[in-house]
Design a protein around this motif. Structure first.
Motif, PDB file in Angstrom:
ATOM      1  N   LEU A 156      -5.164   4.130 -18.436  1.00  0.00           N
ATOM      2  CA  LEU A 156      -4.671   3.229 -19.626  1.00  0.00           C
ATOM      3  C   LEU A 156      -3.098   3.273 -19.410  1.00  0.00           C
ATOM      4  CD1 LEU A 156      -4.842   1.049 -22.116  1.00  0.00           C
ATOM      5  CD2 LEU A 156      -4.777   2.942 -23.363  1.00  0.00           C
ATOM      6  N   ASP A 157      -2.361   2.140 -19.162  1.00  0.00           N
ATOM      7  CA  ASP A 157      -0.825   2.084 -19.262  1.00  0.00           C
ATOM      8  C   ASP A 157      -0.707   1.364 -20.406  1.00  0.00           C
ATOM      9  OD1 ASP A 157       1.719   2.438 -18.462  1.00  0.00           O
ATOM     10  OD2 ASP A 157       1.775   0.571 -17.453  1.00  0.00           O
ATOM     11  N   ILE A 158       0.110   1.814 -21.484  1.00  0.00           N
ATOM     12  CA  ILE A 158       0.473   1.025 -22.842  1.00  0.00           C
ATOM     13  C   ILE A 158       1.910   0.685 -22.882  1.00  0.00           C
ATOM     14  CG2 ILE A 158       0.616   1.603 -25.335  1.00  0.00           C
ATOM     15  CD1 ILE A 158      -1.387   3.948 -24.981  1.00  0.00           C
ATOM     16  N   GLY A 159       1.947  -0.666 -23.086  1.00  0.00           N
ATOM     17  CA  GLY A 159       3.155  -1.101 -22.806  1.00  0.00           C
ATOM     18  C   GLY A 159       3.563  -1.573 -21.599  1.00  0.00           C
ATOM     19  N   THR A 160       2.753  -2.034 -20.927  1.00  0.00           N
ATOM     20  CA  THR A 160       2.656  -2.103 -19.282  1.00  0.00           C
ATOM     21  C   THR A 160       3.811  -2.873 -18.707  1.00  0.00           C
ATOM     22  OG1 THR A 160       1.116  -2.076 -17.446  1.00  0.00           O
ATOM     23  CG2 THR A 160       1.069  -3.997 -18.822  1.00  0.00           C
ATOM     24  N   GLY A 161       4.243  -4.158 -19.518  1.00  0.00           N
ATOM     25  CA  GLY A 161       5.353  -4.828 -18.885  1.00  0.00           C
ATOM     26  C   GLY A 161       4.886  -5.467 -17.625  1.00  0.00           C
ATOM     27  N   ALA A 162       5.847  -5.527 -16.917  1.00  0.00           N
ATOM     28  CA  ALA A 162       5.565  -6.188 -15.589  1.00  0.00           C
ATOM     29  C   ALA A 162       4.452  -5.349 -14.686  1.00  0.00           C
ATOM     30  CB  ALA A 162       6.607  -6.357 -14.836  1.00  0.00           C
ATOM     31  N   GLY A 163       4.192  -4.245 -15.319  1.00  0.00           N
ATOM     32  CA  GLY A 163       2.868  -3.432 -14.510  1.00  0.00           C
ATOM     33  C   GLY A 163       3.458  -2.480 -13.343  1.00  0.00           C
ATOM     34  N   ARG A 164       4.704  -2.036 -13.683  1.00  0.00           N
ATOM     35  CA  ARG A 164       5.348  -1.249 -12.504  1.00  0.00           C
ATOM     36  C   ARG A 164       4.501   0.121 -12.520  1.00  0.00           C
ATOM     37  NH1 ARG A 164      10.836   2.270 -13.334  1.00  0.00           N
ATOM     38  NH2 ARG A 164      10.444   2.891 -15.512  1.00  0.00           N
ATOM     39  N   MET A 165       4.027   0.627 -13.576  1.00  0.00           N
ATOM     40  CA  MET A 165       3.100   1.788 -13.571  1.00  0.00           C
ATOM     41  C   MET A 165       1.937   1.855 -12.795  1.00  0.00           C
ATOM     42  SD  MET A 165       3.779   4.808 -14.615  1.00  0.00           S
ATOM     43  CE  MET A 165       4.655   5.973 -15.587  1.00  0.00           C
ATOM     44  N   LEU A 166       1.417   0.610 -12.884  1.00  0.00           N
ATOM     45  CA  LEU A 166       0.037   0.239 -12.436  1.00  0.00           C
ATOM     46  C   LEU A 166       0.312   0.395 -10.869  1.00  0.00           C
ATOM     47  CD1 LEU A 166      -2.243  -1.329 -14.879  1.00  0.00           C
ATOM     48  CD2 LEU A 166      -1.836   1.104 -14.337  1.00  0.00           C
ATOM     49  N   GLU A 167       1.397  -0.457 -10.693  1.00  0.00           N
ATOM     50  CA  GLU A 167       1.756  -0.698  -9.212  1.00  0.00           C
ATOM     51  C   GLU A 167       2.069   0.699  -8.312  1.00  0.00           C
ATOM     52  OE1 GLU A 167       5.382  -3.157  -9.545  1.00  0.00           O
ATOM     53  OE2 GLU A 167       4.751  -4.231  -7.618  1.00  0.00           O
ATOM     54  N   MET A 168       2.630   1.603  -8.925  1.00  0.00           N
ATOM     55  CA  MET A 168       2.790   2.755  -8.584  1.00  0.00           C
ATOM     56  C   MET A 168       1.635   3.876  -8.485  1.00  0.00           C
ATOM     57  SD  MET A 168       6.624   4.065  -9.925  1.00  0.00           S
ATOM     58  CE  MET A 168       6.443   3.455 -11.607  1.00  0.00           C
ATOM     59  N   LEU A 169       0.769   3.705  -9.593  1.00  0.00           N
ATOM     60  CA  LEU A 169      -0.438   4.718  -9.799  1.00  0.00           C
ATOM     61  C   LEU A 169      -1.882   4.152  -9.638  1.00  0.00           C
ATOM     62  CD1 LEU A 169       0.914   6.874 -12.841  1.00  0.00           C
ATOM     63  CD2 LEU A 169       1.182   7.373 -10.347  1.00  0.00           C
ATOM     64  N   GLY A 170      -1.904   2.581  -9.334  1.00  0.00           N
ATOM     65  CA  GLY A 170      -3.252   2.122  -9.498  1.00  0.00           C
ATOM     66  C   GLY A 170      -4.180   2.439  -8.180  1.00  0.00           C
ATOM     67  N   ALA A 171      -3.491   2.902  -7.154  1.00  0.00           N
ATOM     68  CA  ALA A 171      -4.346   3.239  -6.165  1.00  0.00           C
ATOM     69  C   ALA A 171      -4.739   4.569  -6.179  1.00  0.00           C
ATOM     70  CB  ALA A 171      -3.435   3.205  -4.806  1.00  0.00           C
ATOM     71  N   GLN A 172      -4.449   5.357  -7.208  1.00  0.00           N
ATOM     72  CA  GLN A 172      -5.036   6.822  -7.347  1.00  0.00           C
ATOM     73  C   GLN A 172      -6.129   6.716  -8.650  1.00  0.00           C
ATOM     74  OE1 GLN A 172      -1.066   8.729  -7.343  1.00  0.00           O
ATOM     75  NE2 GLN A 172      -2.532  10.548  -7.462  1.00  0.00           N
ATOM     76  N   THR A 173      -6.400   5.443  -9.143  1.00  0.00           N
ATOM     77  CA  THR A 173      -7.303   5.346 -10.205  1.00  0.00           C
ATOM     78  C   THR A 173      -8.738   4.713  -9.817  1.00  0.00           C
ATOM     79  OG1 THR A 173      -6.616   3.174 -10.836  1.00  0.00           O
ATOM     80  CG2 THR A 173      -5.278   4.830 -11.823  1.00  0.00           C
ATOM     81  N   SER A 174      -9.701   5.069 -10.558  1.00  0.00           N
ATOM     82  CA  SER A 174     -10.731   4.499 -10.252  1.00  0.00           C
ATOM     83  C   SER A 174     -11.183   2.922 -10.803  1.00  0.00           C
ATOM     84  CB  SER A 174     -12.174   5.265 -10.763  1.00  0.00           C
ATOM     85  OG  SER A 174     -12.027   5.560 -12.139  1.00  0.00           O
TER      86      SER A 174
END
Ligand SMILES: C[S@@+](CC[C@H](N)C(=O)[O-])C[C@H]1O[C@@H](n2cnc3c(N)ncnc32)[C@H](O)[C@@H]1O
Length: 311
Positions: A156-174
């Motif tokens: 879960l990314d809280i306050g994701t904004g333009a999604g930079r955390m998920l851009e960086m870590l998304g590939a490591q998540t299920s």
């Protein structure tokens, strides 16, 4: 958040579900919506059909559990389920459809145009405040050092904004979910993250003070440059801790100067105090210099998990 899926083991329900799929447009819509979240208007632009026709197909697919549907302000979004039995079924079904089919290829090209239009509009509405790619690259390297190569599970990314955390870590998540109050930010996040092929990342409008999730739902929770500007940082962290599984990890990234400006105190001490107040145990606190400024990175866990890790 997912539509209730019927039990796929029961013959009459399976037949009903297959009937729901047995249509060229509906298969086309499934193929399209496995790449990300689109509004009805966007889907109409891509497939070149009228809204009533498209809405009917979307309703049938949603009722059969093959699409998730959610409202964000005045827009209704659709996507194939990111988790659950139906997500596996959709994946297997689409694997047997030739992706070189001209209609599907045309949809892909049109989708890229529609999504990039959306990204441009959302970036304009936000005044494009995204940090530089160089700053992101530095942060990505630090995150990978701290979190290691292991899978991050459900994130879960809280306050994701333009999604930079998920851009960086998304590939490591299920499976990953980005939450934010800002619809333009979420539109930009969908554009960027789904554009990188990370369609298992979902974006939803939600308040960080009352997260729309059950307790202990995530293995990893991230909060990137949100706490310093928050009115009640301890309340955000307490709510984040509630959604974190017993052995889960919370990762906080903040700009050093932002914490100092909002607390007037030593940023390391402030971040420590916020985490103490939330009941989580700090396991790592690390300053890091990135192209976008001097940052603090903290990793925290539930007290029981950190004690077990130390043994
Ligand atoms: C500085 S931005 C950081 C965005 C992103 N995490 C990043 O580092 O690029 C802060 C984000 O927090 C969001 N935000 C502020 N208050 C919020 C709330 N109560 N609930 C959810 N998101 C919130 C804002 O909309 C904004 O997108």
């Amino acid at each position: 958040m997912h539509a209730e899926s019927p039990n796929i083991g029961q013959v009459d329900q399976v037949v009903q579900a297959l009937k729901g799929l047995a249509d060229p447009t509906r298969l086309r819509l499934l193929s399209l919506l496995r790449h990300g979240e689109l509004t009805v208007g966007e889907i109409c632009r891509v497939v070149g059909q009228s809204q009533p026709r498209v809405s009917r197909h979307l309703r049938l697919l949603s009722e059969a559990g093959f699409l998730d549907r959610f409202r964000e302000q005045q827009c209704v979004y659709y996507r194939t389920p990111a988790t659950g039995a139906r997500s596996g079924w959709v994946r297997e079904l689409l694997a047997s459809v030739d992706s070189r089919d001209p209609a599907l290829q045309r949809d892909q090209v049109r989708m890229a145009v529609v999504v990039s239009d959306r990204g441009r509009t959302a970036a304009g509405q936000l005044g494009q405040s995204s940090p530089s790619e160089a700053g992101d690259a530095g942060l990505a390297a630090v995150l990978h050092e701290e979190l290691g190569p292991m899978a991050l599970g459900e994130l879960l990314d809280i306050g994701t904004g333009a999604g930079r955390m998920l851009e960086m870590l998304g590939a490591q998540t299920s499976h990953a979910v980005g939450i934010d109050l800002s619809s333009p930010a979420l539109r930009l996040a969908r554009t960027r993250v789904h554009g990188r092929g990370l369609a298992h990342c979902e974006f939803h409008r939600g308040d960080m003070y009352a997260l729309p999730f059950e307790s202990a739902a995530f293995d990893t929770v991230t909060i990137d440059r949100v706490l310093a500007a928050a009115e009640r940082p301890v309340a955000v962290l307490t709510e984040a801790a509630r959604t974190l599984r017993a052995a889960g990890r919370l990762l906080v990234v903040e700009r050093f100067d932002d914490i100092e400006a909002c607390t007037g105190a030593n940023p390391l001490q402030s971040l420590r105090a916020w985490l103490d107040g939330s009941g989580l145990r700090l396991t790592r606190l690390r300053p890091c210099d990135l192209a976008s400024g001097h940052h603090l990175l903290a990793v925290a866990q539930h007290a029981v998990a950190s004690a077990a890790g130390a043994q």
